[in-house]
Design a protein around this motif. Structure first.
Motif, mmCIF file in Angstrom:
data_model
loop_
_atom_site.group_PDB
_atom_site.id
_atom_site.type_symbol
_atom_site.label_atom_id
_atom_site.label_comp_id
_atom_site.label_asym_id
_atom_site.label_seq_id
_atom_site.Cartn_x
_atom_site.Cartn_y
_atom_site.Cartn_z
ATOM 1 N N ASP A 76 4.153 -6.679 -7.792
ATOM 2 C CA ASP A 76 5.041 -7.664 -7.161
ATOM 3 C C ASP A 76 4.852 -7.716 -5.563
ATOM 4 N N GLY A 77 4.978 -6.467 -4.936
ATOM 5 C CA GLY A 77 4.643 -6.342 -3.668
ATOM 6 C C GLY A 77 3.457 -6.965 -3.110
ATOM 7 N N MET A 92 2.097 -7.788 -12.136
ATOM 8 C CA MET A 92 2.666 -6.824 -12.646
ATOM 9 C C MET A 92 4.127 -6.434 -11.917
ATOM 10 N N ASN A 104 7.368 -4.824 -11.407
ATOM 11 C CA ASN A 104 8.284 -3.795 -11.633
ATOM 12 C C ASN A 104 9.604 -4.067 -10.596
ATOM 13 N N ILE A 142 9.694 -3.197 -7.676
ATOM 14 C CA ILE A 142 10.017 -2.191 -6.819
ATOM 15 C C ILE A 142 8.549 -1.808 -6.163
ATOM 16 N N TYR A 143 8.285 -1.277 -5.020
ATOM 17 C CA TYR A 143 7.064 -0.697 -4.648
ATOM 18 C C TYR A 143 7.079 0.616 -5.471
ATOM 19 N N GLY A 144 6.303 0.643 -6.348
ATOM 20 C CA GLY A 144 6.049 1.982 -7.106
ATOM 21 C C GLY A 144 5.211 2.943 -6.394
#
Ligand SMILES: Cc1ncc(C[n+]2csc(CCOP(=O)(O)OP(=O)(O)O)c2C)c(N)n1
Ligand code: SF4
Ligand SMILES: [Mg+2]
Length: 275
Positions: A91-92, A117, A119, A121-123
């Motif tokens: 998403d980022g 994908m 989520n 958030i920046y995983g």
């Protein structure tokens, strides 16, 4: 067709419980459903935990730079239209740094598939707020709560007239595989937006959160207004193919231009610009 042939020799290193495992499994199944030949598939991934996916699939792979999945995927498709080109990223990557590419890709309508994908958030970089993190959510960069509203990606794709818009989730990899397989089959720019939990850094959009909200309906994908209505539902997450339309692909548009321009030697073209 067995999906194992699409597995690379590398084992995924995502955290236990990461939704990316399901997207990976669904992608393998989708490649098997479509009975694709490994050498005729190109997978372009972005930067982030999600971006590792290209290393795990045994097809032509390109781990590109942050936010540049769509330009890279288009370049590959235009250079070799026979390839099945699939992009995948976070998403980022796709809605933040690379967000501007979606509208321009939609205008051209290349025959490529893009799996986002999401989520929220920046995983990879340890849990910063992303473009889809809801307002007030606490993250590593928003310890007092996010002051921004989240984007509504589905509404955005519809507004840009992306020619195939589907939403999936990671708790049912078979259903997600079928969505990805349909997106690959669609002749044009197809997005599969996946709600994909990050149990390590996003404690809000969990599996339980998704289970409470997901609705699987049978929608009329030709009804764009209905798709917009579904995208505005703040209580439920609607899973399935939400919108589909058919229009000329970028490759067909470029063929027409080539026909008009005809075959010319480079010197002939340069001479046209001589003053
Ligand atoms: C130009 C650039 N800016 C910043 C970064 C640092 N960076 C790496 S991954 C990432 C965020 C990834 O988030 P997302 O796309 O949501 O992927 P996820 O890890 O959540 O799957 C950032 C900011 C980078 N690699 N390149
Ligand atoms: S940090 Fe989150 S997105 Fe990254 S591998 Fe772990 S669970 Fe998955
Ligand atoms: Mg992310």
């Amino acid at each position: 067709m067995k999906l194992d042939i699409f597995k690379s020799t590398k084992d995924p290193i995502w955290c236990v419980g990461c939704g990316d495992f399901s997207v990976y499994n669904a992608l393998l199944r989708a490649l098997a459903i479509r009975e694709l030949d490994q050498k005729n598939v190109a997978l372009v991934s972005g930067i982030g935990c999600s971006g590792q996916i290209a290393a795990y699939v045994s097809v032509n792979g390109f781990h590109t730079i942050h936010g540049r999945v769509l330009p890279t995927a288009q370049a590959i498709k235009y250079a070799n239209p026979k390839l099945t080109v699939i992009g995948a990223g976070g998403d980022g990557d796709g809605l933040g740094i690379g967000g501007g590419h979606i509208s321009h890709t939609a205008k051209r309508n290349p025959d490529i598939t893009y799996i986002i994908m999401d989520n929220s958030i920046y995983g990879l970089t340890k849990g910063q707020a992303s473009p889809t993190t809801p307002c007030e959510q606490k993250t590593s960069t928003t310890p007092y709560g996010n002051f921004e509203d989240n984007l509504n990606p589905i509404a955005m794709y519809l507004a840009y007239d992306v020619s195939f818009v589907a939403q999936g989730w990671t708790l049912e990899p078979q259903g997600l595989a079928e969505l990805i397989a349909q997106a690959i089959e669609h002749p044009g720019f197809a997005i599969v937006h996946v709600r994909d939990p990050c149990p390590t850094y996003n404690k809000v959009m969990t599996k339980e959160y998704l289970k409470e909200r997901v609705v699987k309906g049978t929608y009329d994908p030709t009804n764009k207004l209905q798709a917009f209505e579904l995208s505005q539902d703040s209580e439920k997450i609607h899973i399935g193919v939400l919108y589909k339309t058919f229009k000329p692909t970028a490759e067909q548009r470029l063929d027409k231009i080539r026909e008009k321009a005809g075959k010319k030697e480079l010197t002939e073209i340069f001479n046209e610009f001589k003053v």
